[in-house]
Design an enzyme around this catalytic site. Structure first.
Site, PDB file in Angstrom:
ATOM      1  N   SER A 127       0.821  -1.197   0.000  1.00 46.11           N
ATOM      2  CA  SER A 127       0.000   0.000   0.000  1.00 46.11           C
ATOM      3  C   SER A 127       0.869   1.268   0.000  1.00 46.11           C
ATOM      4  O   SER A 127       1.664   1.457  -0.907  1.00 46.11           O
ATOM      5  CB  SER A 127      -0.977  -0.041   1.180  1.00 46.11           C
ATOM      6  OG  SER A 127      -1.936   0.973   1.044  1.00 46.11           O
ATOM      7  N   ASP A 157      -0.017  -4.254  -3.910  1.00 43.81           N
ATOM      8  CA  ASP A 157      -1.181  -3.375  -4.066  1.00 43.81           C
ATOM      9  C   ASP A 157      -0.863  -1.930  -3.662  1.00 43.81           C
ATOM     10  O   ASP A 157      -1.409  -1.406  -2.682  1.00 43.81           O
ATOM     11  CB  ASP A 157      -2.391  -3.897  -3.285  1.00 43.81           C
ATOM     12  CG  ASP A 157      -3.702  -3.540  -3.990  1.00 43.81           C
ATOM     13  OD1 ASP A 157      -3.698  -3.432  -5.228  1.00 43.81           O
ATOM     14  OD2 ASP A 157      -4.723  -3.362  -3.310  1.00 43.81           O
ATOM     15  N   HIS A 197      -7.453  -5.595  -0.667  1.00 44.17           N
ATOM     16  CA  HIS A 197      -6.206  -4.817  -0.564  1.00 44.17           C
ATOM     17  C   HIS A 197      -5.145  -5.599   0.222  1.00 44.17           C
ATOM     18  O   HIS A 197      -3.975  -5.620  -0.144  1.00 44.17           O
ATOM     19  CB  HIS A 197      -6.551  -3.491   0.129  1.00 44.17           C
ATOM     20  CG  HIS A 197      -5.460  -2.472   0.133  1.00 44.17           C
ATOM     21  ND1 HIS A 197      -4.698  -2.175  -0.981  1.00 44.17           N
ATOM     22  CD2 HIS A 197      -5.004  -1.649   1.125  1.00 44.17           C
ATOM     23  CE1 HIS A 197      -3.835  -1.207  -0.669  1.00 44.17           C
ATOM     24  NE2 HIS A 197      -4.004  -0.886   0.598  1.00 44.17           N
TER      25      HIS A 197
END
Length: 300
Positions: free
Chosen positions: A137, A165, A229
């Site tokens: 992330s 991600d 996610h």
């Protein structure tokens, strides 16, 4: 007003090897107390793992990945904990409002990783070819910024950066200098698992689109977004443990089944992805339950 201020003092590191699995926290000042850092040369391959927004280094998913790495290849794993600057310690109801503060701290955390890297290279004789970064992330962009900084410092490029991600908000429409980018390391591997928290914009040498963007077993789109996610971390851990667990088919060949894949056209997600000749965008079908593998035992 900055609710999640960055300072080097608030960043901590967990250092794990096969021999030493203690989850103690170290700082730049105390790192010399760790057994590995008492040596004049560190011979291990080194992997940095960096978490994202409102997370921390000692969460179950990252510790599981670190264990998989040290079990697999006796890596020295450095988990970067930047929880203060990632707004992890703020009240859960208002954390989201502070996202932009955490996003703007990513470059500073990247610079910190570059500082640790410089120490590894110059003091402990670790070649840059022996260092890879993995980030989830916001941690993916942090890793990208570290990749830019080490080049600026004249250290050369990391062997690989793996973006799990990478965060979409605040980054997906940025140009290369303001996000993770394929020039940040010799090889940049991106694993996409969501479309709102993450992004489907291609960012790396290889981009794996896992099941598109809504992960099986995560429920409805949007509601299951956080689950999707986070799946990127879990998928990659399984790919460390099981060779060719997930095989990517070139987007241009979709919906060709994985069973028809050859080494020359498909790529296995994981630590050996860079040994495959193909680059670009790949579609990766996934199963809904761990270990999520799509290869049915096939290795290419």
């Amino acid at each position: 007003f900055n609710p999640c201020p960055y300072s080097d003092d608030t960043v901590k590191m967990i250092i794990l090897t096969r021999e030493n699995k203690k989850h103690d926290f170290y700082t730049l000042d105390t790192i010399k107390k760790h057994n590995e850092f008492k040596k004049s040369t560190i011979k291990h391959q080194v992997v940095f793992i960096t978490h994202g927004f409102t997370s921390s280094a000692d969460t179950e998913n990252f510790l599981a990945m670190a264990k998989a790495l040290s079990d697999k290849g006796n890596y020295l794993v450095i988990l970067i904990d930047w929880r203060v600057a990632a707004c992890t310690e703020e009240m859960s109801g208002i954390q989201l409002a502070y996202y932009s503060y955490a996003a703007s701290n990513t470059r500073l955390v990247g610079n910190y990783i570059a500082t640790v890297t410089k120490m590894l290279v110059q003091k402990y004789n670790v070649p840059m070819a022996n260092i890879r970064l993995i980030g989830h992330s916001l941690g993916a962009h942090t890793s990208g910024f570290a990749g830019k900084k080490v080049q600026e410092l004249g250290l050369g490029k990391y062997s690989e950066i793996i973006g799990l991600d990478p965060a979409g908000p605040s980054f997906k429409s940025n140009d290369c200098s303001e996000r993770i980018c394929k020039t940040d390391a010799h090889y940049v591997q991106i694993i996409h698992t969501s479309n709102h928290l993450g992004t489907l914009v291609t960012l790396g040498t290889v981009d794996f689109m896992n099941n598109g963007y809504n992960q099986p077993g995560c429920g409805l789109p949007l509601i299951g977004e956080t689950c999707s996610h986070t799946r990127a971390v879990k998928y990659f851990t399984e790919c460390i443990k099981h060779e060719c667990c997930l095989i990517g088919v070139p987007q241009s060949k979709k919906p060709q089944p994985v069973s028809k894949c050859t080494r020359n056209e498909c790529v296995c997600v994981g630590l050996n992805a860079k040994t495959y000749p193909k680059t670009g965008s790949f579609y990766v079908p996934v199963e809904s339950k761990a270990p999520y593998c799509n290869n049915k035992g096939k290795i290419i």
